[in-house]
Scaffold this active site. Sequence first.
Site, mmCIF file in Angstrom:
data_model
loop_
_atom_site.group_PDB
_atom_site.id
_atom_site.type_symbol
_atom_site.label_atom_id
_atom_site.label_comp_id
_atom_site.label_asym_id
_atom_site.label_seq_id
_atom_site.Cartn_x
_atom_site.Cartn_y
_atom_site.Cartn_z
ATOM 1 N N GLY A 79 0.848 -1.190 0.000
ATOM 2 C CA GLY A 79 0.000 0.000 0.000
ATOM 3 C C GLY A 79 0.876 1.229 0.000
ATOM 4 O O GLY A 79 2.059 1.152 0.329
ATOM 5 N N CYS A 106 5.004 -6.499 2.140
ATOM 6 C CA CYS A 106 5.431 -5.095 2.098
ATOM 7 C C CYS A 106 4.655 -4.253 3.112
ATOM 8 O O CYS A 106 4.781 -4.455 4.305
ATOM 9 C CB CYS A 106 5.304 -4.564 0.669
ATOM 10 S SG CYS A 106 6.145 -2.991 0.470
ATOM 11 N N TYR A 107 3.807 -3.349 2.649
ATOM 12 C CA TYR A 107 3.011 -2.559 3.592
ATOM 13 C C TYR A 107 2.188 -3.484 4.493
ATOM 14 O O TYR A 107 2.026 -3.230 5.694
ATOM 15 C CB TYR A 107 2.089 -1.609 2.817
ATOM 16 C CG TYR A 107 1.193 -0.782 3.699
ATOM 17 C CD1 TYR A 107 1.639 0.410 4.253
ATOM 18 C CD2 TYR A 107 -0.106 -1.206 3.988
ATOM 19 C CE1 TYR A 107 0.824 1.165 5.067
ATOM 20 C CE2 TYR A 107 -0.933 -0.449 4.806
ATOM 21 C CZ TYR A 107 -0.467 0.738 5.347
ATOM 22 O OH TYR A 107 -1.272 1.476 6.162
ATOM 23 N N HIS A 193 8.539 -8.282 -2.318
ATOM 24 C CA HIS A 193 7.366 -8.671 -3.125
ATOM 25 C C HIS A 193 7.572 -10.031 -3.787
ATOM 26 O O HIS A 193 8.145 -10.097 -4.877
ATOM 27 C CB HIS A 193 7.105 -7.617 -4.202
ATOM 28 C CG HIS A 193 6.566 -6.341 -3.655
ATOM 29 N ND1 HIS A 193 5.226 -6.127 -3.437
ATOM 30 C CD2 HIS A 193 7.188 -5.219 -3.231
ATOM 31 C CE1 HIS A 193 5.039 -4.933 -2.924
ATOM 32 N NE2 HIS A 193 6.214 -4.353 -2.785
ATOM 33 N N GLU A 195 5.485 -11.716 -5.311
ATOM 34 C CA GLU A 195 4.599 -11.863 -6.476
ATOM 35 C C GLU A 195 5.213 -11.351 -7.773
ATOM 36 O O GLU A 195 4.733 -11.675 -8.848
ATOM 37 C CB GLU A 195 3.252 -11.168 -6.213
ATOM 38 C CG GLU A 195 3.270 -9.642 -6.202
ATOM 39 C CD GLU A 195 3.710 -9.023 -4.872
ATOM 40 O OE1 GLU A 195 4.354 -9.726 -4.071
ATOM 41 O OE2 GLU A 195 3.436 -7.829 -4.656
ATOM 42 N N ASP A 251 -14.823 -11.685 -24.571
ATOM 43 C CA ASP A 251 -15.678 -11.820 -23.395
ATOM 44 C C ASP A 251 -17.107 -12.241 -23.761
ATOM 45 O O ASP A 251 -17.649 -13.181 -23.171
ATOM 46 C CB ASP A 251 -15.709 -10.514 -22.585
ATOM 47 C CG ASP A 251 -14.320 -10.126 -22.097
ATOM 48 O OD1 ASP A 251 -13.428 -11.000 -22.111
ATOM 49 O OD2 ASP A 251 -14.114 -8.961 -21.713
ATOM 50 N N LYS A 391 -8.809 -11.661 -17.232
ATOM 51 C CA LYS A 391 -8.833 -11.802 -18.691
ATOM 52 C C LYS A 391 -8.122 -13.080 -19.171
ATOM 53 O O LYS A 391 -8.620 -13.800 -20.034
ATOM 54 C CB LYS A 391 -8.158 -10.582 -19.340
ATOM 55 C CG LYS A 391 -8.325 -10.492 -20.826
ATOM 56 C CD LYS A 391 -9.666 -9.904 -21.162
ATOM 57 C CE LYS A 391 -9.939 -9.897 -22.636
ATOM 58 N NZ LYS A 391 -11.172 -9.174 -22.944
#
Length: 535
Positions: A79, A106-107, A193, A195, A251, A391
């Site tokens: 954040g 992190c945050y 991080h 990720e 979609d 997506k």
Amino acid sequence: MEHEMVLEQEQILEHEKVLENEKVLEHEKVLVLDFGGQYNQLIARRVREQNVYAEILPYTVGLDRILAENYKGIILTGGPKSVYGENAALFERALFEAGIPILGICYGAQVMAQVLGGAVRPAGVREYGSTVIRYNGASKLFAQVRPKSICWMSHTDYIAELPEGFTVTATTESCPCAAMECEERGLYAVQFHPEVNHTQQGTEILRAFLFDVCGCAGDWIMSDFVERSIEKLREQIGDRRVLCAMSGGVDSSVAAVMIHKAVGKQLTCVFVDHGLLRKNEGDDVERIFRGQFDMNLVRANVEERFLSKLAGVTDPETKRKIIGEEFIRVFEEEAKKIGEIDYLVQGTIYPDVIESGTGDAAVIKSHHNVGGLPKDISFKGIIEPLRDLFKDEVRKAGLTLGIPEDLVWRQPFPGPGLAVRIMGDITPSKLSILRDADAIFREEIRSAGLDRDINQYFAVLTDVRSVGVMGDGRTYDYLLALRGVTTTDFMTADYAKIPYDVLDKVSRRIVNEVGHINRIVYDITSKPPATIEWE
Ligand code: XMP
């Protein structure tokens, strides 16, 4: 993306009951609690890549709602704020005492430290970027990673004092607590991080949290998800009738095929062919959905109607407005012919519905959607079969359903179609020139193997004419522009660095094979300042 109809907020509320009924697809899941960082959707996608379903909620959500959901684990995201600042984004202590395993990133790591009685302070050295880190292999999180490796850091505060019961499990040169944990309470925190790709073995760390700490089974598999969704849709729809505005985009195609598998001919798809589509596109839609899938597809061939409304119109906004309004009118007329409708399909996907952790309201689609929802059709509810998917997952679902790869990987195409790629007024002959040139460009990009790397690429017919020479004669013909961009979200974009030899071949072929083009340029502006489309 094309011609998706978007509901006004009140219409959504009106139909909230339907949405809730629809959401009950039970499987184990992990919560990504969003504190407003930039990687939050990425974290959820990384979790889902491990076949564990993840959903994102803002940190402002109440504890009761979290406890009601039976999450196997919770990930607190990064954040932008400081945990000790005024109006800091925090969460009540009870969250950490609920017995649910938690990983703070992190945050999120600092939130854990602060709320549980540790201390977070401004760091002497701000760490940003790739950083050498040392892990303690005794931690469950780091048992599978090399003891010394590279992680991605981005922080100005650091955990200066650990909460009671915690131990440090990783360090960097300037960060004495790059990770901490309290194993008995299932609480883990990493300052870096895991990720992002720059963190080596970040996936192993996330996997360790999901499987070794939370005890997830990893049973969220696309084919099962699709099958369960189809069953659920069948139950929900019963013997009622469903209407879908089919655009041929990813979609709406995946949503329609899913519903078709559930209720067959109770679904009618209306495909408005406004004559502004790319080469062969209308026929392809018909071939795939009526031919291959045997769907109830109504194709409204209304090219003349659109072209006569657009005759002589040169202003981009006016063009868009005319097309948007006319589209809705045609759709309404076709829907009326079908008779009573119970449900309308929306191709909403997960990024459209995530409530943001920064306090902004969820953005429901972008500025482009055409014309709003038809006001003259009455229906009982909305069905959004892709509401839970990112997506890339929609594409996976499409492949699982047997939709051809070409369509599943189709690049976005704007609702107003080629009308916003022809500068000035639109005529049948300009449309035909552009279609042929665009088809050659796309064919060459594909045969160069670049079609998955360039996110959107197309030709634009400008209103400029210039002098050229062909054979012995002077020509005075159109200037064609080629546009190719790379982007993750289409909000910003870079122009694609297409190799010269590919551009060269495209240019030669277009000039030789398509009449009335004697000059070709490649657009080398990014977005901003330019937009992706030219109008
Ligand atoms: P711009 O030109 O705004 O485009 O940079 C960003 C993305 O949106 C697409 N686009 C549209 N999509 N209806 C749509 O469904 C529209 O009216 C529309 N206009 C632009 C554009 O192709 C790009 O992917």
